[in-house]
Motif scaffolding. Structure first.
Motif, PDB file in Angstrom:
ATOM      1  N   ASP A 269       0.804  -1.218   0.000  1.00  0.00           N
ATOM      2  CA  ASP A 269       0.000   0.000   0.000  1.00  0.00           C
ATOM      3  C   ASP A 269       0.843   1.277   0.000  1.00  0.00           C
ATOM      4  O   ASP A 269       0.633   2.178   0.801  1.00  0.00           O
ATOM      5  N   LEU A 270       1.788   1.349  -0.912  1.00  0.00           N
ATOM      6  CA  LEU A 270       2.685   2.505  -1.023  1.00  0.00           C
ATOM      7  C   LEU A 270       1.955   3.704  -1.613  1.00  0.00           C
ATOM      8  O   LEU A 270       1.255   3.591  -2.617  1.00  0.00           O
ATOM      9  N   HIS A 271       2.120   4.835  -0.963  1.00  0.00           N
ATOM     10  CA  HIS A 271       1.555   6.097  -1.438  1.00  0.00           C
ATOM     11  C   HIS A 271       2.662   7.148  -1.427  1.00  0.00           C
ATOM     12  O   HIS A 271       3.442   7.215  -0.476  1.00  0.00           O
ATOM     13  N   THR A 272       2.730   7.951  -2.455  1.00  0.00           N
ATOM     14  CA  THR A 272       3.615   9.104  -2.469  1.00  0.00           C
ATOM     15  C   THR A 272       3.031  10.137  -3.415  1.00  0.00           C
ATOM     16  O   THR A 272       2.217   9.814  -4.274  1.00  0.00           O
TER      17      THR A 272
ATOM     18  N   ASP B  56      -0.331  24.973  -3.231  1.00  0.00           N
ATOM     19  CA  ASP B  56      -1.264  24.435  -2.239  1.00  0.00           C
ATOM     20  C   ASP B  56      -2.036  23.222  -2.745  1.00  0.00           C
ATOM     21  O   ASP B  56      -3.027  22.822  -2.137  1.00  0.00           O
ATOM     22  N   THR B  57      -1.582  22.627  -3.851  1.00  0.00           N
ATOM     23  CA  THR B  57      -2.296  21.484  -4.432  1.00  0.00           C
ATOM     24  C   THR B  57      -1.431  20.230  -4.322  1.00  0.00           C
ATOM     25  O   THR B  57      -0.248  20.254  -4.637  1.00  0.00           O
ATOM     26  N   TYR B  58      -2.029  19.132  -3.876  1.00  0.00           N
ATOM     27  CA  TYR B  58      -1.343  17.850  -3.726  1.00  0.00           C
ATOM     28  C   TYR B  58      -1.717  16.943  -4.899  1.00  0.00           C
ATOM     29  O   TYR B  58      -2.889  16.816  -5.250  1.00  0.00           O
ATOM     30  N   TYR B  59      -0.693  16.320  -5.499  1.00  0.00           N
ATOM     31  CA  TYR B  59      -0.885  15.411  -6.638  1.00  0.00           C
ATOM     32  C   TYR B  59      -0.363  14.027  -6.275  1.00  0.00           C
ATOM     33  O   TYR B  59       0.784  13.888  -5.850  1.00  0.00           O
ATOM     34  N   ASP B  60      -1.207  13.002  -6.437  1.00  0.00           N
ATOM     35  CA  ASP B  60      -0.765  11.628  -6.216  1.00  0.00           C
ATOM     36  C   ASP B  60       0.186  11.211  -7.331  1.00  0.00           C
ATOM     37  O   ASP B  60      -0.080  11.431  -8.500  1.00  0.00           O
TER      38      ASP B  60
ATOM     39  N   VAL C  70       0.194   1.114  -4.264  1.00  0.00           N
ATOM     40  CA  VAL C  70       0.909   0.037  -4.965  1.00  0.00           C
ATOM     41  C   VAL C  70       1.446  -0.966  -3.949  1.00  0.00           C
ATOM     42  O   VAL C  70       2.013  -0.598  -2.922  1.00  0.00           O
ATOM     43  N   SER C  71       1.256  -2.245  -4.238  1.00  0.00           N
ATOM     44  CA  SER C  71       1.814  -3.324  -3.421  1.00  0.00           C
ATOM     45  C   SER C  71       2.544  -4.300  -4.330  1.00  0.00           C
ATOM     46  O   SER C  71       2.109  -4.545  -5.457  1.00  0.00           O
ATOM     47  N   LEU C  72       3.673  -4.830  -3.846  1.00  0.00           N
ATOM     48  CA  LEU C  72       4.408  -5.827  -4.634  1.00  0.00           C
ATOM     49  C   LEU C  72       5.292  -6.646  -3.720  1.00  0.00           C
ATOM     50  O   LEU C  72       5.631  -6.235  -2.620  1.00  0.00           O
ATOM     51  N   THR C  73       5.652  -7.820  -4.206  1.00  0.00           N
ATOM     52  CA  THR C  73       6.600  -8.693  -3.525  1.00  0.00           C
ATOM     53  C   THR C  73       7.638  -9.132  -4.541  1.00  0.00           C
ATOM     54  O   THR C  73       7.292  -9.571  -5.639  1.00  0.00           O
ATOM     55  N   LEU C  74       8.899  -8.997  -4.181  1.00  0.00           N
ATOM     56  CA  LEU C  74       9.998  -9.450  -5.027  1.00  0.00           C
ATOM     57  C   LEU C  74      10.656 -10.626  -4.329  1.00  0.00           C
ATOM     58  O   LEU C  74      11.008 -10.545  -3.151  1.00  0.00           O
ATOM     59  N   ARG C  75      10.768 -11.722  -5.054  1.00  0.00           N
ATOM     60  CA  ARG C  75      11.357 -12.938  -4.483  1.00  0.00           C
ATOM     61  C   ARG C  75      12.755 -13.167  -5.064  1.00  0.00           C
ATOM     62  O   ARG C  75      13.093 -12.624  -6.110  1.00  0.00           O
ATOM     63  N   LYS C  76      13.505 -13.964  -4.367  1.00  0.00           N
ATOM     64  CA  LYS C  76      14.845 -14.304  -4.824  1.00  0.00           C
ATOM     65  C   LYS C  76      14.791 -14.822  -6.259  1.00  0.00           C
ATOM     66  O   LYS C  76      13.888 -15.567  -6.625  1.00  0.00           O
ATOM     67  N   ASN C  77      15.713 -14.376  -7.078  1.00  0.00           N
ATOM     68  CA  ASN C  77      15.871 -14.765  -8.487  1.00  0.00           C
ATOM     69  C   ASN C  77      14.834 -14.127  -9.406  1.00  0.00           C
ATOM     70  O   ASN C  77      14.785 -14.460 -10.583  1.00  0.00           O
ATOM     71  N   GLU C  78      14.000 -13.209  -8.906  1.00  0.00           N
ATOM     72  CA  GLU C  78      13.102 -12.452  -9.766  1.00  0.00           C
ATOM     73  C   GLU C  78      13.762 -11.120 -10.106  1.00  0.00           C
ATOM     74  O   GLU C  78      14.638 -10.649  -9.389  1.00  0.00           O
TER      75      GLU C  78
ATOM     76  N   CYS D 299       9.841  11.152 -15.762  1.00  0.00           N
ATOM     77  CA  CYS D 299       8.505  10.793 -15.290  1.00  0.00           C
ATOM     78  C   CYS D 299       8.457  10.428 -13.815  1.00  0.00           C
ATOM     79  O   CYS D 299       7.394  10.174 -13.281  1.00  0.00           O
ATOM     80  N   GLY D 300       9.609  10.414 -13.116  1.00  0.00           N
ATOM     81  CA  GLY D 300       9.620  10.168 -11.682  1.00  0.00           C
ATOM     82  C   GLY D 300      10.026   8.781 -11.240  1.00  0.00           C
ATOM     83  O   GLY D 300       9.757   8.390 -10.108  1.00  0.00           O
TER      84      GLY D 300
END
Length: 53
Positions: free
Chosen positions: A13-16, A22-26, A31-39, A49-50
Protein backbone atom coordinates in the motif's frame (compact mmCIF):
# COMPACT_ATOMS: atom_id res chain seq x y z
CA UNK A 1 20.65 -22.83 1.28
CA UNK A 2 18.00 -20.21 0.56
CA UNK A 3 14.56 -21.09 -0.77
CA UNK A 4 13.84 -19.70 -4.27
CA UNK A 5 10.48 -18.43 -2.99
CA UNK A 6 12.15 -16.37 -0.26
CA UNK A 7 10.77 -12.85 -0.24
CA UNK A 8 13.54 -10.25 -0.36
CA UNK A 9 11.34 -7.15 -0.74
CA UNK A 10 7.72 -6.56 0.15
CA UNK A 11 5.92 -3.24 -0.30
CA UNK A 12 2.33 -2.87 0.89
CA UNK A 13 0.00 0.00 0.00
CA UNK A 14 2.68 2.51 -1.02
CA UNK A 15 1.56 6.10 -1.44
CA UNK A 16 3.61 9.10 -2.47
CA UNK A 17 2.90 12.41 -4.08
CA UNK A 18 3.95 15.97 -4.68
CA UNK A 19 2.70 19.29 -3.45
CA UNK A 20 2.87 22.20 -5.88
CA UNK A 21 1.90 25.43 -4.13
CA UNK A 22 -1.26 24.43 -2.24
CA UNK A 23 -2.30 21.48 -4.43
CA UNK A 24 -1.34 17.85 -3.73
CA UNK A 25 -0.89 15.41 -6.64
CA UNK A 26 -0.77 11.63 -6.22
CA UNK A 27 2.22 10.02 -7.92
CA UNK A 28 1.76 6.51 -6.53
CA UNK A 29 -1.55 5.45 -5.01
CA UNK A 30 -1.73 2.13 -3.18
CA UNK A 31 0.91 0.04 -4.97
CA UNK A 32 1.81 -3.32 -3.42
CA UNK A 33 4.41 -5.83 -4.63
CA UNK A 34 6.60 -8.69 -3.53
CA UNK A 35 10.00 -9.45 -5.03
CA UNK A 36 11.36 -12.94 -4.48
CA UNK A 37 14.85 -14.30 -4.82
CA UNK A 38 15.87 -14.76 -8.49
CA UNK A 39 13.10 -12.45 -9.77
CA UNK A 40 13.84 -9.24 -11.62
CA UNK A 41 11.91 -6.01 -11.20
CA UNK A 42 12.19 -3.24 -13.78
CA UNK A 43 10.75 0.25 -13.49
CA UNK A 44 10.31 1.79 -16.92
CA UNK A 45 9.02 5.10 -18.16
CA UNK A 46 9.83 8.23 -20.07
CA UNK A 47 12.69 10.47 -19.04
CA UNK A 48 11.62 12.77 -16.24
CA UNK A 49 8.51 10.79 -15.29
CA UNK A 50 9.62 10.17 -11.68
CA UNK A 51 11.06 6.66 -11.75
CA UNK A 52 13.74 7.50 -9.19
CA UNK A 53 11.12 8.84 -6.77
Amino acid sequence: MLNNLEQILTINDLHTGFRIKDTYYDAVDGVSLTLRKNEILAVVGESGCGKST
